[in-house]
Write a protein that holds these residues in place. Structure first.
Motif, mmCIF file in Angstrom:
data_model
loop_
_atom_site.group_PDB
_atom_site.id
_atom_site.type_symbol
_atom_site.label_atom_id
_atom_site.label_comp_id
_atom_site.label_asym_id
_atom_site.label_seq_id
_atom_site.Cartn_x
_atom_site.Cartn_y
_atom_site.Cartn_z
ATOM 1 N N UNK A 100 -49.274 53.291 -87.706
ATOM 2 C CA UNK A 100 -50.689 52.901 -87.737
ATOM 3 C C UNK A 100 -51.524 53.932 -88.476
ATOM 4 N N UNK A 101 -51.252 55.199 -88.226
ATOM 5 C CA UNK A 101 -52.152 56.217 -88.749
ATOM 6 C C UNK A 101 -51.694 56.859 -90.052
ATOM 7 N N UNK A 102 -50.447 56.654 -90.434
ATOM 8 C CA UNK A 102 -50.019 57.274 -91.692
ATOM 9 C C UNK A 102 -49.581 56.250 -92.722
ATOM 10 N N UNK A 103 -48.633 55.418 -92.318
ATOM 11 C CA UNK A 103 -47.997 54.543 -93.290
ATOM 12 C C UNK A 103 -48.904 53.401 -93.727
ATOM 13 N N UNK A 104 -49.533 52.722 -92.741
ATOM 14 C CA UNK A 104 -50.365 51.573 -93.096
ATOM 15 C C UNK A 104 -51.535 51.954 -94.004
ATOM 16 N N UNK A 105 -52.270 53.027 -93.688
ATOM 17 C CA UNK A 105 -53.347 53.390 -94.607
ATOM 18 C C UNK A 105 -52.832 53.631 -96.024
ATOM 19 N N UNK A 106 -51.676 54.289 -96.120
ATOM 20 C CA UNK A 106 -51.102 54.590 -97.427
ATOM 21 C C UNK A 106 -50.767 53.307 -98.182
ATOM 22 N N UNK A 165 -47.141 55.255 -83.773
ATOM 23 C CA UNK A 165 -48.325 56.059 -84.046
ATOM 24 C C UNK A 165 -48.402 56.411 -85.537
ATOM 25 N N UNK A 166 -47.252 56.847 -86.088
ATOM 26 C CA UNK A 166 -47.297 57.211 -87.505
ATOM 27 C C UNK A 166 -47.411 55.982 -88.387
#
Lengths: 300, 337, 274
Positions: free
Chosen positions: A40-46, A37-38
Motif C-alpha cells: 500500500x505504501x511503497x509499491x502502489x504509489x510507485x 503494508x509495503x
C-alpha cells in the motif's frame, strides 16, 4: 538512518537459530502484514505514477518530456542540485569532523541547530528568506537598488534548497564518525601524515558508505523539494520553475498525464539512486565478506 | 595548506557553476505577466499575437513570460519583489494590495485604463455532472441537503470571492436586501462544501479528475474550458438566473517598468488587450469582451443572464473585503459554526 | 569511545569556522530575521494571532496526524524491519531497497499519487470508500501522507540494531524455557526500544514539517483538514504577514524543542546500547 552495510547470514548461522525462531504461522503472518503494508505504501504509489503517466499513451508521455518548459525545469533542477549537493557535502564533512573529533561547549546546541531544517516546515524556511531578501524584507530595498535578484530567481531557490537539505550529510556522518573514534587518525598523524592526507586517506574511506547514503538523500531532497522552493520561486514558466513545481503546474493545466509523465522521471530518478545505493552496499558487503574470509583463512 | 587534487577540482566546478548561474541574463525585451490561475490558455494565445503585433509596430522582439497561481499568492509575490511588468489578476483588491503594501503603483491605478481597467469580464456559473442528477437550476438549489458544492477558498482565490459575493448578492435580491437572511443562505451554501481548494483551477481538478461533489461553482471561462477539455467527460453547464459581473483587472507595475525601462511595451501590451484582436482572443478563450462589436460577434457563445456589479451591491472591493473576508468577517463567522 | 579528545588532531578551527559560517548564513540569520520581525508585535497581539481558533485547529491536526503517523510507523516499521532482517522470502531485497523510496520521491509527487490512489475513483479508493474509509481529502488522508513520508525512519534506524543483535541471549532464554513471546518481550524488546524511539521521533519531526504531499491529499478545509504550514501560506496570501510570522515562530519553537528532546533521547539510546 545509519547506513551500516547489511551482513548476510551464512547457512551455518541460520541453522543454529532453530530454537529462537517464531512458529511458521507467526512468521508468515508477520511477513504478510509487512508485505501488505509495503504494497500500500511503497509499491502502489510507485506503480500508480507510471500507470498515470502512460494513461494517455506514449506520445503524450514523450511530448510532455521534450516540451521546452519541462526541459528548462529539468535544467534548473539540475543546476540547483549541482550547486547545493557539493556545498552540503563539504559542510557535512566539516561539521562532522568538528563535532566528533573535538570536545567543546554548546555541542548539543550545535547538533540541534544542524537538525533544525529537518523538522522546520519548508514553507517557514522559504518565508525566512522572503523576510530577509524580499522587497519588503530587511535587505529588499538595498538589493533592488543594486539590481541583485535573490528571491524569485535562482539564488533564492538555491538558498531555500540549501536550507532544507543541509543536515542530510552531516546527520549520516556524525554517528559513524563518532562510533569510529579518532584513534586511526591519530596513528596516521603520528606516522607523519599531514592533516589533509589523514582526512583523505584515513577518515574518508571509513565513512564512505555513510557519506554516500547522506549524499543520495541530499540529492533526492534537492531534486524533489517543493514547499520551500514554491515560496521563493515566483513560478515564472520556463525560468524559475523547478521540476516539482512544473509537475504541479501541468497538473493544474488539465494535463494530468503530462504531470505524471514528468513526475515519473522524478520517480525513475528515485529508483535509479536507490538501485545504485543497493548495488554499492552489496559490493561493499561482498568486499567485506571477502576480507573476512581471507582473514579467517590466514588464521589457523 | 594543501588541498588534495580531487577536492580542488570540485571547488573549481562549484565556483564555475555559481558563476554561470549569475551571468545568465539575456538582452532582448522580456516582459513578465503575473496572472491568476485560469488565464493560462488566454495569455498563451494572446502573448503570441502581441509579439507579432509589437514586432510589426516597433521592430522589437518581445518574449512575454508568464507566472500563474492563486490571485492572492501572485499579488504577494509581486509585493515581495517578483518583477512583474504587468499584473493581470482576478480581483481589484489584489492589485490594491500591491499599491498599498508594496507601494509599487499609485492607488488610483484602476482609473488608468478603460472599463475599470478590466478589458474582459466573466461571471460565476455552475458545472454539474451529466444529466444534472441533483436537478440544479439556480443558487437556491445549491443549499439543499446532500448537494456537494465545489467552490475554491474565498480566503485565497479570486474566483471563490466572486462566487461568495454572487451567492450573497443572489440571497439579498431574493430577500429584499435582508442581510441576516443573506448570511443564513451563504452559511448553508458553505455547509455543503466538502473540499476547499486554494485556487479556481484546483477546484476544477477536484471536481473533474477526482470526482468529488455535485456542482462546481466558479468562473464561466473555466467551466467552458473544462467542457472543452472533457468532450466525452459528461458535464453540463448550468447558468443561474442572476450572478455577479466579475471584472478581472489588469495594470502595469510602475516601479518595475520604470526600473526595467519597459514602460512603453507594458502599456502597449495592456492596450492591445482592448484592441479588436485582443478582445477576440479573450472571447475565444471564453472571457466576455468589453468591445460591443466583438461581443456581438460572439453573442451566441455566452449565455444571457442578469448580472450585478460589486459596486452596486457591496460598495466596492475595499468594503466587501472588510465586511466579508477580513479576519472575523462574515466568512470567518460562517466557518466557525 | 574515548572521552578525552587529544587536541593533536588538526582542522578544528577550519571545520568549526566553516560550520559556523554556513550555519549562520543559512540558519541563524534567517531564523533571527523571522524572530526580529515578530518582536515588533506586542506579546498580547502575538498570542492572539498565534492562538486563533483556526490556528489551534491547524496545530491540533498537524501534531495529532504527525503523532498518529509516527505511531503507525513505529509499529509497522518495527514489523517491517524485523521481517526484512530475520526472514527470507521472495522479494525481500526488492522491498528492502524500496524502503527508501519515500525519501527519494519528491513529496509533491507522493501527494499526487496518494490522492489518486485513495480518491473515490482510485485503485484503493474504489474499495475503501464504500466501506466508509475515505483516504483522500480527510484528516485520514493527512495521516496517510505523513505515514508514507516518515516510513523509512523507523525501519532504517532499527535494521542495523536488529542485525547486530546478539542471538546468544535469545538462545539462552529459549534454553531456559522461555516461550518465543516472552523472549521477545523481555529480551529483544528492551534492546529495540531506544532505536524505535529514535525512529519514531525522527518520523514525528519530519511529519510536522511536511508540506508538499499534504496539500495535494488533504483538501485543505479550514478547521478540518488544514495543517499549520498551509495556514501560514494562506495568511501570506491574505497579506497577513504578521499572522504568518506568528504561526511560523510557533512552529519553529516547537520544532526546536522537539529536536532537543530527540537529541537527548538519542544520547540516552546510545548509552543504553553500550
Amino acid at each position: 538512518m545509519a547506513a551500516i552495510p547489511k551482513r548476510q547470514l551464512t547457512a551455518g548461522q541460520r541453522k543454529s537459530q532453530r530454537g529462537t525462531e517464531e512458529s511458521p504461522f507467526v512468521k508468515w503472518l508477520l511477513i504478510t502484514v509487512a508485505l501488505l503494508f509495503s504494497l500500500v505504501f511503497l509499491l502502489l504509489p510507485l506503480v500508480n505514477v507510471f500507470a498515470q503517466a502512460f494513461a494517455k499513451g506514449f506520445t503524450v508521455y514523450w511530448d510532455a518530456l521534450k516540451h521546452p518548459n519541462t526541459l528548462s525545469a529539468m535544467k534548473l533542477t539540475l543546476l540547483v542540485t549541482a550547486i547545493c549537493v557539493p556545498l552540503n557535502v563539504l559542510f557535512g564533512l566539516a561539521a562532522a569532523w568538528a563535532i566528533t573529533k573535538f570536545e567543546f561547549r554548546g555541542k548539543s546546541l550545535l547538533v540541534t541547530l544542524i537538525d533544525l531544517p529537518f523538522s522546520v516546515s519548508p514553507v517557514v524556511a522559504g518565508l525566512m528568506f522572503v523576510v530577509l531578501f524580499g522587497l519588503q524584507g530587511y535587505f529588499g530595498e538595498w538589493l533592488a537598488d543594486r539590481e541583485i535578484r535573490i528571491i524569485f530567481a535562482v539564488p533564492g531557490i538555491v538558498l531555500a534548497t540549501l536550507f532544507v537539505t543541509f543536515p542530510f550529510v552531516a546527520r549520516e556522518l556524525i554517528p559513524i564518525m563518532q562510533a569510529a573514534g579518532s584513534d586511526q587518525e591519530q596513528s596516521a598523524l603520528t606516522l607523519g601524515a599531514n592533516g589533509w592526507q589523514t582526512f583523505w586517506y584515513v577518515t574518508l574511506p571509513s565513512v564512505k558508505m555513510g557519506l554516500l547514503y547522506g549524499t543520495i538523500l541530499c540529492i533526492a531532497r534537492c531534486v524533489g523539494e517543493f514547499g520551500a522552493v514554491s515560496v521563493v520561486s515566483g513560478h515564472i514558466t520556463g525560468k524559475t520553475d523547478t521540476v516539482p513545481l512544473h509537475v504541479e503546474k501541468l497538473y493544474n493545466e488539465y494535463q494530468g498525464a503530462a504531470a505524471f509523465a514528468v513526475a515519473s522521471i522524478l520517480a525513475l530518478g528515485a529508483l535509479l539512486t536507490l538501485g545504485l545505493k543497493t548495488w554499492l552496499e552489496w559490493r561493499e558487503a561482498k568486499l567485506e565478506g571477502l576480507g573476512q574470509q581471507a582473514e579467517a583463512e590466514v588464521r589457523p | 595548506m594543501q588541498l588534495p587534487p580531487h577536492l580542488n577540482k570540485l571547488l573549481l566546478l562549484a565556483a564555475l557553476t555559481l558563476f554561470t548561474a549569475g551571468a545568465a541574463t539575456a538582452k532582448d525585451i522580456k516582459l513578465l505577466n503575473v496572472s491568476y490561475d485560469p488565464t493560462r490558455e488566454l495569455y498563451q494565445d494572446f502573448n503570441v499575437a502581441f509579439a507579432k503585433h509589437w514586432q510589426t509596430k516597433t521592430g522589437d522582439k518581445v518574449t512575454v513570460q508568464q507566472s500563474h497561481g492563486g490571485s492572492g499568492k501572485q499579488a504577494r509575490s509581486v509585493i515581495d519583489g517578483l518583477e512583474a511588468d504587468v499584473v493581470t489578476l482576478a480581483l481589484a483588491y489584489d492589485i490594491d494590495a500591491i499599491a498599498e503594501k508594496g507601494r509599487l503603483l499609485p492607488k488610483d491605478w484602476q482609473s488608468r485604463l478603460p472599463h475599470n481597467s478590466a478589458p474582459y469580464t466573466s461571471t460565476i456559473v455552475f458545472l454539474v455532472r451529466k444529466g444534472n442528477p441533483k436537478g440544479i437550476k439556480d443558487w437556491s438549489d445549491l443549499v439543499k441537503r446532500g448537494v456537494g458544492i465545489i467552490p475554491a477558498n474565498p480566503k485565497t482565490s479570486g474566483a471563490a470571492r466572486w462566487t461568495y459575493l454572487a451567492a450573497w448578492g443572489y440571497a439579498l435580491k431574493q430577500n429584499n436586501g435582508d442581510e441576516a437572511r443573506a448570511r443564513e443562505f451563504v452559511a448553508k451554501f458553505y455547509q455543503n462544501v466538502p473540499v476547499f481548494d486554494t485556487g479556481a483551477r484546483g477546484a476544477t481538478t477536484t471536481f473533474i479528475q477526482r470526482g468529488i461533489g455535485d456542482v462546481l461553482v466558479g468562473w464561466e471561462n473555466e467551466a467552458f474550458l473544462a467542457l472543452k477539455e472533457q468532450p466525452k467527460g459528461g458535464y453540463e453547464l448550468v447558468v443561474p438566473s442572476v450572478s455577479i459581473l466579475a471584472e478581472p483587472p489588469v495594470t502595469f507595475v510602475d516601479k518595475v517598468v520604470k526600473r526595467r525601462g519597459t514602460t512603453d511595451v507594458a502599456k502597449g501590451y495592456l492596450d492591445y488587450l482592448y484592441s479588436d484582436e485582443g478582445q477576440e482572443i479573450a472571447a475565444r478563450n471564453y472571457y466576455r469582451p468589453r468591445s460591443a462589436a466583438v461581443a456581438a460577434k460572439f453573442a451566441d457563445k455566452f449565455p444571457k443572464l442578469q448580472l450585478f456589479t460589486i459596486d452596486e451591491v457591496f460598495g466596492g472591493w475595499q468594503q466587501a473585503t472588510k465586511a466579508h473576508f477580513a479576519d472575523g468577517g462574515h466568512f470567518d463567522q460562517i466557518q466557525r459554526r | 569511545m574515548a572521552e578525552n579528545r587529544f587536541r593533536v588532531l588538526p582542522g578544528f578551527g577550519l571545520t568549526m569556522g566553516f560550520t559556523l559560517c554556513y550555519l549562520s548564513v543559512l540558519v541563524l540569520v534567517p531564523v533571527g530575521g523571522l524572530f526580529l520581525r515578530t518582536f515588533s508585535l506586542s506579546w498580547a497581539d502575538f498570542w492572539r494571532l498565534a492562538t486563533t481558533d483556526r490556528a489551534l485547529a491547524a496545530y491540533q491536526l498537524t501534531f495529532g496526524a504527525s503523532l498518529a503517523a509516527a505511531v503507525i510507523n513505529a509499529v509497522f516499521g518495527t514489523l517491517l524491519a524485523w521481517v526484512l532482517v530475520r526472514y527470507d522470502f521472495p522479494g525481500r531485497r526488492f522491498i528492502d531497497a524500496l524502503v527508501d523510496f519515500p525519501f527519494a520521491l519528491p513529496t509533491a509527487v507522493a501527494g499526487l499519487t496518494l490522492a489518486n490512489l485513495f480518491a473515490e475513483n482510485g485503485w484503493l479508493g474504489q474499495f475503501l470508500v464504500p466501506l466508509g474509509i475515505k483516504g483522500a481529502f480527510t484528516p485520514l488522508g493527512v495521516v496517510i501522507a505523513l505515514t508514507f513520508v516518515g516510513m523509512p525512519f523507523v525501519v532504517r534506524t532499527l535494521q542495523p540494531v536488529l542485525e547486530n543483535l546478539d542471538r546468544d541471549v535469545e538462545e539462552a532464554a529459549a534454553t531456559l524455557g522461555a516461550g518465543r513471546l516472552r523472549t521477545f518481550l523481555s529480551v529483544i524488546a528492551p534492546t529495540l526500544l531506544p532505536p524505535v524511539m529514535t525512529g519514531f521521533a525522527l518520523a514525528f519531526a519530519r511529519a510536522i514539517g511536511e508540506y508538499g504531499s499534504i496539500v495535494f491529499i488533504s483538501g485543505n478545509l479550514p478547521m478540518k483538514t488544514e495543517i499549520a504550514p498551509y495556514l501560514i501560506v494562506i495568511r501570506l496570501e491574505e497579506y497577513d504577514y504578521t499572522g504568518a510570522m506568528a504561526l511560523a515562530v510557533v512552529l519553529l519553537v516547537i520544532s526546536f524543542a522537539l529536536l532537543a528532546v530527540i537529541n537527548v533521547l538519542e544520547q540516552w539510546a546510545n548509552r543504553f546500547a553500550k
